[in-house]
Motif scaffolding. Structure first.
Motif, PDB file in Angstrom:
ATOM      1  N   PHE A 103       0.828  -1.207   0.000  1.00  0.00           N
ATOM      2  CA  PHE A 103       0.000   0.000   0.000  1.00  0.00           C
ATOM      3  C   PHE A 103       0.863   1.257   0.000  1.00  0.00           C
ATOM      4  CE2 PHE A 103      -3.445  -2.764   0.498  1.00  0.00           C
ATOM      5  CZ  PHE A 103      -4.630  -2.054   0.369  1.00  0.00           C
ATOM      6  N   THR A 104       1.948   1.234   0.779  1.00  0.00           N
ATOM      7  CA  THR A 104       2.820   2.404   0.830  1.00  0.00           C
ATOM      8  C   THR A 104       3.418   2.710  -0.536  1.00  0.00           C
ATOM      9  OG1 THR A 104       3.353   1.980   3.149  1.00  0.00           O
ATOM     10  CG2 THR A 104       4.891   3.364   1.908  1.00  0.00           C
ATOM     11  N   ARG A 105       3.790   1.678  -1.273  1.00  0.00           N
ATOM     12  CA  ARG A 105       4.423   1.861  -2.576  1.00  0.00           C
ATOM     13  C   ARG A 105       3.434   2.122  -3.699  1.00  0.00           C
ATOM     14  NH1 ARG A 105       9.631  -1.135  -3.035  1.00  0.00           N
ATOM     15  NH2 ARG A 105       9.037  -1.616  -5.180  1.00  0.00           N
ATOM     16  N   ARG A 106       2.244   1.492  -3.615  1.00  0.00           N
ATOM     17  CA  ARG A 106       1.387   1.428  -4.801  1.00  0.00           C
ATOM     18  C   ARG A 106       0.027   2.112  -4.673  1.00  0.00           C
ATOM     19  NH1 ARG A 106       3.002  -4.977  -5.394  1.00  0.00           N
ATOM     20  NH2 ARG A 106       5.182  -4.584  -5.955  1.00  0.00           N
ATOM     21  N   VAL A 107      -0.438   2.331  -3.464  1.00  0.00           N
ATOM     22  CA  VAL A 107      -1.756   2.948  -3.278  1.00  0.00           C
ATOM     23  C   VAL A 107      -1.634   4.366  -2.730  1.00  0.00           C
ATOM     24  CG1 VAL A 107      -3.987   2.767  -2.108  1.00  0.00           C
ATOM     25  CG2 VAL A 107      -2.857   0.689  -2.943  1.00  0.00           C
ATOM     26  N   VAL A 108      -0.846   4.532  -1.684  1.00  0.00           N
ATOM     27  CA  VAL A 108      -0.729   5.843  -1.036  1.00  0.00           C
ATOM     28  C   VAL A 108      -0.330   6.948  -2.019  1.00  0.00           C
ATOM     29  CG1 VAL A 108       0.559   7.159   0.703  1.00  0.00           C
ATOM     30  CG2 VAL A 108      -0.318   4.871   1.248  1.00  0.00           C
ATOM     31  N   PRO A 109       0.668   6.738  -2.902  1.00  0.00           N
ATOM     32  CA  PRO A 109       1.021   7.823  -3.844  1.00  0.00           C
ATOM     33  C   PRO A 109      -0.105   8.183  -4.806  1.00  0.00           C
ATOM     34  CG  PRO A 109       2.787   6.193  -3.721  1.00  0.00           C
ATOM     35  CD  PRO A 109       1.604   5.586  -3.038  1.00  0.00           C
ATOM     36  N   GLN A 110      -0.915   7.201  -5.179  1.00  0.00           N
ATOM     37  CA  GLN A 110      -2.007   7.479  -6.109  1.00  0.00           C
ATOM     38  C   GLN A 110      -3.121   8.287  -5.444  1.00  0.00           C
ATOM     39  OE1 GLN A 110      -1.773   6.788  -9.366  1.00  0.00           O
ATOM     40  NE2 GLN A 110       0.292   6.045  -8.876  1.00  0.00           N
ATOM     41  N   ILE A 111      -3.382   8.006  -4.183  1.00  0.00           N
ATOM     42  CA  ILE A 111      -4.375   8.805  -3.450  1.00  0.00           C
ATOM     43  C   ILE A 111      -3.865  10.224  -3.266  1.00  0.00           C
ATOM     44  CG2 ILE A 111      -5.537   9.071  -1.224  1.00  0.00           C
ATOM     45  CD1 ILE A 111      -5.722   6.041  -1.050  1.00  0.00           C
ATOM     46  N   LEU A 112      -2.580  10.355  -2.958  1.00  0.00           N
ATOM     47  CA  LEU A 112      -2.008  11.688  -2.798  1.00  0.00           C
ATOM     48  C   LEU A 112      -2.108  12.477  -4.095  1.00  0.00           C
ATOM     49  CD1 LEU A 112      -0.452  13.731  -1.060  1.00  0.00           C
ATOM     50  CD2 LEU A 112       1.659  12.616  -1.806  1.00  0.00           C
ATOM     51  N   LYS A 113      -1.836  11.833  -5.210  1.00  0.00           N
ATOM     52  CA  LYS A 113      -1.900  12.518  -6.502  1.00  0.00           C
ATOM     53  C   LYS A 113      -3.326  12.954  -6.844  1.00  0.00           C
ATOM     54  CE  LYS A 113      -1.749  10.035 -10.266  1.00  0.00           C
ATOM     55  NZ  LYS A 113      -1.250   9.176 -11.369  1.00  0.00           N
ATOM     56  N   ALA A 114      -4.280  12.059  -6.639  1.00  0.00           N
ATOM     57  CA  ALA A 114      -5.661  12.341  -7.065  1.00  0.00           C
ATOM     58  C   ALA A 114      -6.438  13.172  -6.060  1.00  0.00           C
ATOM     59  CB  ALA A 114      -6.391  11.025  -7.332  1.00  0.00           C
ATOM     60  N   HIS A 115      -6.146  13.000  -4.765  1.00  0.00           N
ATOM     61  CA  HIS A 115      -6.993  13.603  -3.736  1.00  0.00           C
ATOM     62  C   HIS A 115      -6.234  14.495  -2.762  1.00  0.00           C
ATOM     63  CE1 HIS A 115     -10.363  11.161  -5.063  1.00  0.00           C
ATOM     64  NE2 HIS A 115      -9.594  10.095  -5.021  1.00  0.00           N
ATOM     65  N   GLN A 116      -4.922  14.597  -2.913  1.00  0.00           N
ATOM     66  CA  GLN A 116      -4.115  15.468  -2.066  1.00  0.00           C
ATOM     67  C   GLN A 116      -4.267  15.149  -0.584  1.00  0.00           C
ATOM     68  OE1 GLN A 116      -3.657  19.631  -3.290  1.00  0.00           O
ATOM     69  NE2 GLN A 116      -5.099  19.238  -4.941  1.00  0.00           N
ATOM     70  N   LEU A 117      -4.369  13.865  -0.269  1.00  0.00           N
ATOM     71  CA  LEU A 117      -4.391  13.416   1.109  1.00  0.00           C
ATOM     72  C   LEU A 117      -3.290  12.383   1.290  1.00  0.00           C
ATOM     73  CD1 LEU A 117      -7.165  12.861   3.566  1.00  0.00           C
ATOM     74  CD2 LEU A 117      -5.689  10.898   3.140  1.00  0.00           C
ATOM     75  N   LYS A 118      -2.443  12.583   2.295  1.00  0.00           N
ATOM     76  CA  LYS A 118      -1.349  11.675   2.578  1.00  0.00           C
ATOM     77  C   LYS A 118      -1.828  10.635   3.591  1.00  0.00           C
ATOM     78  CE  LYS A 118       2.898  10.074   2.929  1.00  0.00           C
ATOM     79  NZ  LYS A 118       3.953   9.894   1.979  1.00  0.00           N
ATOM     80  N   VAL A 119      -2.078   9.429   3.129  1.00  0.00           N
ATOM     81  CA  VAL A 119      -2.534   8.347   3.992  1.00  0.00           C
ATOM     82  C   VAL A 119      -1.385   7.901   4.888  1.00  0.00           C
ATOM     83  CG1 VAL A 119      -3.257   5.932   4.026  1.00  0.00           C
ATOM     84  CG2 VAL A 119      -4.330   7.544   2.435  1.00  0.00           C
ATOM     85  N   THR A 120      -1.663   7.789   6.192  1.00  0.00           N
ATOM     86  CA  THR A 120      -0.660   7.304   7.138  1.00  0.00           C
ATOM     87  C   THR A 120      -1.156   6.142   7.978  1.00  0.00           C
ATOM     88  OG1 THR A 120      -1.380   8.914   8.810  1.00  0.00           O
ATOM     89  CG2 THR A 120       0.421   9.584   7.331  1.00  0.00           C
ATOM     90  N   ARG A 121      -2.441   5.841   7.879  1.00  0.00           N
ATOM     91  CA  ARG A 121      -3.020   4.815   8.755  1.00  0.00           C
ATOM     92  C   ARG A 121      -3.860   3.835   7.937  1.00  0.00           C
ATOM     93  NH1 ARG A 121      -2.277   6.618  14.604  1.00  0.00           N
ATOM     94  NH2 ARG A 121      -1.225   8.603  14.265  1.00  0.00           N
TER      95      ARG A 121
END
Length: 384
Positions: A241-259
């Protein structure tokens, strides 16, 4: 005498969401009705000729009000309607709310703001409110003394395009589809865990008397889950998730997932007629912290079991094994009944540090059987 103030809804406004008692549900959550046109009729009472005429006109159009194209809701503020049986539901298509406290009518401007139970019905602004499939206001039509509003309402609704093209064209739900989150070998391992240990029936969260409560209702949801307790495997999953999902959410929604919440392998089985009816994932205090849901298919040997987003059309999504559908927990979504085989999936929720504060603060609102949350001090994503 104080001047009475009314809500004034206009085309394009987001319709107020609410929960209210219906004929068959003590707490009907209105926003789950999205995905078709909605006609709300603030008739106040079915005991006079205007109320009777409005109901008769709508009842004469079952080809419109069939829950696929449109749904009709009568809102009654007259306790005698219930006591004398003047109003009944007829599903599909026709439902009602007992709004004896005036809550819904006040939200929509049919009664003055702050109206209390038993408020003066003479203050009412009887009206129709038409909503699009995303629960935005299309049109407000006031009752007329000559009854001309009825034909205006019917003409307007009959001329609307199909719900899937309410915006003038078919819409894409605001979701991310991400192939290749899990490798085939990892998918196989996760399915093997479920098949080795089995799953337990999964419920869903609902607010009951101010507490987030685990509910079991197989008409609403049927699914079995296995909870992963292997910390090494959990760290593997977090790494993907850290490598493959979190960056995509940050790009599309400008939210940095940490949990990350919940490490489960879920099984929707045809033999169980497994499914999950339309719902949202963050509607209780105990789930308010959830920001994104992720649905990763682990196999493809099944029919049905597609994830859909009714507010944006009927299309279902079935990513390939290892592929994910990522979406906001606020979106209305459903999983269709599995008709062949078994759908295995990995189904976590994602959020950030600010949402974690909300989660911990809401521990006081968790009902029996719902585990309290303590913010982890080490690996922030390991919050099961």
């Amino acid at each position: 005498m104080a001047v009475k103030s009314y809500a004034n809804l206009l085309a394009g406004d987001t319709a107020p969401w609410f929960s209210q008692r219906s004929a068959n549900n003590p707490r009907y959550v209105f926003d789950t009705a999205a995905g078709r046109y909605i006609v709300l009729c603030f008739l106040m009472s079915a005991g006079d000729e205007r109320g009777k005429a409005a109901l008769a006109a709508v009842r004469s159009r079952p080809q419109i009000f069939n829950d696929a194209n449109a749904s009709f809701f009568a809102i009654s503020n007259d306790p005698a309607d219930e006591e004398e049986g003047r109003l009944t539901e007829s599903i599909p298509g026709y439902r009602l709310f007992w709004d004896h406290d005036g809550h819904v009518a006040s939200l929509y401007g049919a009664l003055p703001r702050g109206t209390k139970a038993g408020g003066n019905i003479l203050d009412a602004r009887r009206q129709w409110v038409v909503l699009d499939p995303t629960l935005r206001v299309l049109k407000v039509i006031a009752f007329q003394k000559d009854g001309s509003d009825i034909q205006s309402l019917l003409d307007y609704v009959e001329a609307l395009p199909p719900p899937s093209r309410f915006a003038g064209f078919e819409l894409q739900a605001p979701i991310l589809v991400l192939p290749d989150i899990f490798e085939p070998e990892l998918c196989t391992r996760l399915i093997g865990l479920y098949e080795k240990h089995g799953g337990t029936e999964s419920g869903f969260m609902r607010e009951v008397n101010g507490k987030t409560t685990l509910i079991q209702d197989t008409a609403h949801k049927r699914r079995k889950d296995y909870t992963i307790d292997d910390n090494d495997l959990i760290r593997e999953l977090q790494g993907r998730f850290t490598r493959r999902v979190v960056p995509q959410i940050l790009k599309a929604h400008q939210l940095k997932v940490t949990r990350m919440e919940r490490y489960i392998v879920s099984c929707y089985a045809a033999e169980d007629e497994a499914h999950f009816r339309a719902h949202r994932d963050n509607t209780t205090k105990g789930t308010a912290h959830r920001r994104f849901a992720v649905s990763i298919n682990l196999n493809s040997e099944f029919d049905g079991g597609e994830v859909s987003f009714p507010e944006y059309g009927p299309r279902g999504f079935k990513p390939p094994p290892g592929g994910a559908v990522v979406f906001s927990c606020s979106l209305l979504h459903a999983v269709s009944k599995v008709t062949r085989g078994r759908r295995y999936a990995f189904l976590p929720f994602l959020y950030d540090d600010e949402a974690a504060k909300i989660r911990e603060a809401n521990n006081a609102f968790l009902g029996d059987g719902v585990n309290a949350y303590n913010s982890p001090t080490t690996n922030k994503q390991d919050s099961r």
